[in-house]
Design a protein around this motif. Sequence first.
Motif, PDB file in Angstrom:
ATOM      1  N   LEU A 140      22.165 -48.884  15.952  1.00 45.20           N
ATOM      2  CA  LEU A 140      22.450 -47.779  16.859  1.00 45.20           C
ATOM      3  C   LEU A 140      23.828 -47.198  16.591  1.00 45.20           C
ATOM      4  O   LEU A 140      24.766 -47.922  16.243  1.00 45.20           O
ATOM      5  N   ALA A 141      23.957 -45.897  16.771  1.00 43.02           N
ATOM      6  CA  ALA A 141      25.281 -45.279  16.780  1.00 43.02           C
ATOM      7  C   ALA A 141      26.083 -45.907  17.916  1.00 43.02           C
ATOM      8  O   ALA A 141      25.534 -46.291  18.946  1.00 43.02           O
ATOM      9  N   SER A 142      27.383 -46.025  17.739  1.00 45.59           N
ATOM     10  CA  SER A 142      28.195 -46.729  18.729  1.00 45.59           C
ATOM     11  C   SER A 142      28.249 -45.999  20.060  1.00 45.59           C
ATOM     12  O   SER A 142      28.419 -46.611  21.109  1.00 45.59           O
ATOM     13  N   ASP A 143      28.119 -44.685  20.032  1.00 49.22           N
ATOM     14  CA  ASP A 143      28.220 -43.882  21.242  1.00 49.22           C
ATOM     15  C   ASP A 143      27.076 -42.881  21.273  1.00 49.22           C
ATOM     16  O   ASP A 143      26.795 -42.217  20.267  1.00 49.22           O
ATOM     17  N   TYR A 144      26.424 -42.756  22.419  1.00 47.79           N
ATOM     18  CA  TYR A 144      25.322 -41.808  22.562  1.00 47.79           C
ATOM     19  C   TYR A 144      25.754 -40.379  22.260  1.00 47.79           C
ATOM     20  O   TYR A 144      24.966 -39.560  21.790  1.00 47.79           O
TER      21      TYR A 144
ATOM     22  N   ALA B 298      25.621 -34.595  20.998  1.00 47.42           N
ATOM     23  CA  ALA B 298      26.666 -33.768  21.607  1.00 47.42           C
ATOM     24  C   ALA B 298      27.852 -33.539  20.673  1.00 47.42           C
ATOM     25  O   ALA B 298      28.397 -32.437  20.621  1.00 47.42           O
ATOM     26  N   LYS B 299      28.244 -34.537  19.958  1.00 43.43           N
ATOM     27  CA  LYS B 299      29.397 -34.390  19.062  1.00 43.43           C
ATOM     28  C   LYS B 299      28.932 -33.958  17.670  1.00 43.43           C
ATOM     29  O   LYS B 299      29.204 -34.609  16.659  1.00 43.43           O
ATOM     30  N   TRP B 300      28.251 -32.835  17.683  1.00 41.57           N
ATOM     31  CA  TRP B 300      27.828 -32.224  16.416  1.00 41.57           C
ATOM     32  C   TRP B 300      28.866 -31.177  16.064  1.00 41.57           C
ATOM     33  O   TRP B 300      29.080 -30.214  16.800  1.00 41.57           O
ATOM     34  N   THR B 301      29.527 -31.351  14.934  1.00 43.35           N
ATOM     35  CA  THR B 301      30.710 -30.544  14.624  1.00 43.35           C
ATOM     36  C   THR B 301      30.471 -29.460  13.583  1.00 43.35           C
ATOM     37  O   THR B 301      31.391 -28.709  13.272  1.00 43.35           O
TER      38      THR B 301
ATOM     39  N   PRO C 291      29.267 -35.338   9.463  1.00 38.73           N
ATOM     40  CA  PRO C 291      29.036 -36.778   9.248  1.00 38.73           C
ATOM     41  C   PRO C 291      28.015 -37.391  10.196  1.00 38.73           C
ATOM     42  O   PRO C 291      27.278 -38.298   9.811  1.00 38.73           O
ATOM     43  N   ASN C 292      27.964 -36.907  11.432  1.00 38.67           N
ATOM     44  CA  ASN C 292      27.036 -37.517  12.385  1.00 38.67           C
ATOM     45  C   ASN C 292      25.575 -37.303  12.012  1.00 38.67           C
ATOM     46  O   ASN C 292      24.693 -38.000  12.527  1.00 38.67           O
ATOM     47  N   GLU C 293      25.291 -36.347  11.125  1.00 38.49           N
ATOM     48  CA  GLU C 293      23.913 -36.193  10.667  1.00 38.49           C
ATOM     49  C   GLU C 293      23.509 -37.309   9.705  1.00 38.49           C
ATOM     50  O   GLU C 293      22.320 -37.432   9.370  1.00 38.49           O
TER      51      GLU C 293
ATOM     52  N   HIS D   8      21.668 -24.232  12.454  1.00 34.64           N
ATOM     53  CA  HIS D   8      21.847 -24.864  11.142  1.00 34.64           C
ATOM     54  C   HIS D   8      21.914 -26.386  11.218  1.00 34.64           C
ATOM     55  O   HIS D   8      22.216 -27.043  10.229  1.00 34.64           O
ATOM     56  N   ARG D   9      21.642 -26.932  12.377  1.00 41.94           N
ATOM     57  CA  ARG D   9      21.725 -28.387  12.501  1.00 41.94           C
ATOM     58  C   ARG D   9      20.355 -29.017  12.256  1.00 41.94           C
ATOM     59  O   ARG D   9      19.313 -28.402  12.474  1.00 41.94           O
TER      60      ARG D   9
END
Length: 726
Positions: free
Chosen positions: A270-274, A279-282, A287-289, A500-501
């Motif tokens: 799992l990612a460390s934070d939901y 939400a934290k798509w920059t 990188p979060n992708e 574009h995400r």
Amino acid sequence: MKYFNNIIVCGALSLFTLMGTTSCGDEFLEEEAGHLYTDALLETQDGALAMAAGLYANLRWHFGYEWAYGITLYGCDEFTNGADLTSEPWNTYDNRLNPLDCTPALGAANKNCPAVSALWDQMYYGISTANLIISKADNVTNEDARNKALGEAHFLRGYNYYRLFCQYGAVTLETEPANGVVKKNYTRASEEETLNLIIDDFEKAYQLLPTKKWRGNGTWTKYTAAHFLAKALLYRQSERCASWASKYEKSADLNRVISLCDEVIAACPLASDYWDLYAKWTGVDCPNEGLDEILMAAEHNLDNTTQGRFGNRTYNYFDPQFSNFSGGWVQRGQYIGGMDFQRCRPTEYTYSVFDNVNDARMWKTFKTVYGLNNITKFKNAKDKDGKDINVYDRESVASQNGITVDQVPDIGDEGIIFILNKKDDHRFDGNPYGTFGRGSDAHSFVNPLTKKWVPNAFVTFQDGKYVLNTYTGNPSKSNVFCGINKTADGTRTGEKGDAHRDVIMARTGETYLVKAEAQVRLGKYQDAITTVNKLRARGQWKQGEDRGYYTDGSMAFLKADGGKEDNSTAASTTVKKNKNNVGKELINSEAYYASMTHKNTYYLSTGIDSTKAASDLQIKSYTQLPAEDEAVLAAIGATSEYDRMLNFIFNERTRELLGEWNRWDELARTGLLVKRAKAFNPEAAPNVQERHMYRPIPQKFIDTLQNEDGTNLSDAEKKAWQNPGY
């Protein structure tokens, strides 16, 4: 992604040909040329891998238009329709949802209503290409390349048949390329045969695919296949297959599910934070992708092959229609990560099922504050040089709404707020802070925490009643609701431009819930609680976390606010001509800062004192479920241990996976669709029936079928092809 392209090469006619449509449309290779090209392509290592890469493009179809939510989220317990009725038949199950594609002539609100044939057509496109790759793979002498290409082909064929099976039940199974032969005589397989082919394809993909994302983000791996193989085996032991699944050993299937899930959980944590998932798509390819948790995604970026008819349109569907009801105080634009097409309105159940104090997932999913980005009231005045100017008419705003001048808000203050409180919260009974309402209606609510009037203020529960759907004339078609942020995209360069995400289609968060459901089906209820608790631990507030902070993918608009780079339109004047306090038009970057307050309504909604302590979502025993779950179980009459725990898993699916494109499939699989839709979706409740756990087979497919001798089917033969009740 290496070798990624948007062309699904059709080397053989698919079932879609029977619909009177060319093999792959005018954007794809022509049939004969494609056949010759692809045969040659599959003779080489690079050619085979390039051909297999084309399979990935089939995924983007799912998120291009209204069917993204219509066939996956409507008609369930989590979402109902807003005031826009584009896909209404899919939510209300009225007589327009039938074997014919619903057009305006047949009662659709507009021409964008999802066709019942859409999924059928598109899935067979991908299946056709996968069949060609599988049939020619022996020509590839390089074992590694052959296995990768075969693994991807088996995965997509299995996935596409899985989607067909979930929606339609038994379907036509095509496992060989048509090689240019136009075929009109088909046999419909049984449900058992269909699901077993799916399981076999996923098993082959599991054996053949590498463990690494060798193409880059979005690559299907062994663990992607393991996740879907687990889901398919779980399906075989689910309620919709109960009439024939007894021949398959229940414990063997379910223990294999658990084993596969454990493998995925160990390899893809799992990612460390939901926050990090959505939400934290920059920005594009951020990188979060590439998080390990993401097992499958439909990839989108700035390449033109991922835009247009293949573009990501999901940012349209989850926001309320603020441009309509806000009285002009909140204008839409690309600086706000979502468009306000108000398609998916959460139900009372969806707001209520969260622990609004302790579950951070609620506040990292719902967008409860829109900043005031446009002043609507001006009056004439003189500047210091005696010139005529416009200034903010605070006095008029105050008098119209029964507030004081010092309570009138400014640019960047709260323009819209949603208070996500509980039914037993009586702080707002009797309107001690003023009346709630839309910006277009006079009302007097002053936020007790900011001491400012809010142009659009809405509470969820008041006087022990659900009232969030009452701020417009028709509660069944309200455009006022608190939406979710999982598709917000601040990189759009036009108000209605493509997003574009990537769109996440499977992740380890769901794997935990697949495992937990298998444990429930084995009667291991406390083990299921242990599994879910590991997922809930991620959803707890962490020590030191600011519970009043908010962000979403809108942040990609400006580098200074966390985006990868500034949006190319940042310095342009806002399309809606947003104005500041002295009537000056804002540029998009100014409108962004006004709109994105990075605040939520956590403390206003809960009424608790400010804290940075960790919270606790852990459940001690399956006999002591949270109050939110007990309320749901009481509403649907779930009393046995099994029914209680199965429905608990689906409540947890809402909390973890809200809006993630598979709710209808999962509810139909478990036989919970009708009961939960009747209990929690007022618009679906009057019409939903057991027959709606299957979609109608498209009539335009049935009408083109012929017997083996070339004669047309009789009416009785056509009826035999159709699902019961249609």
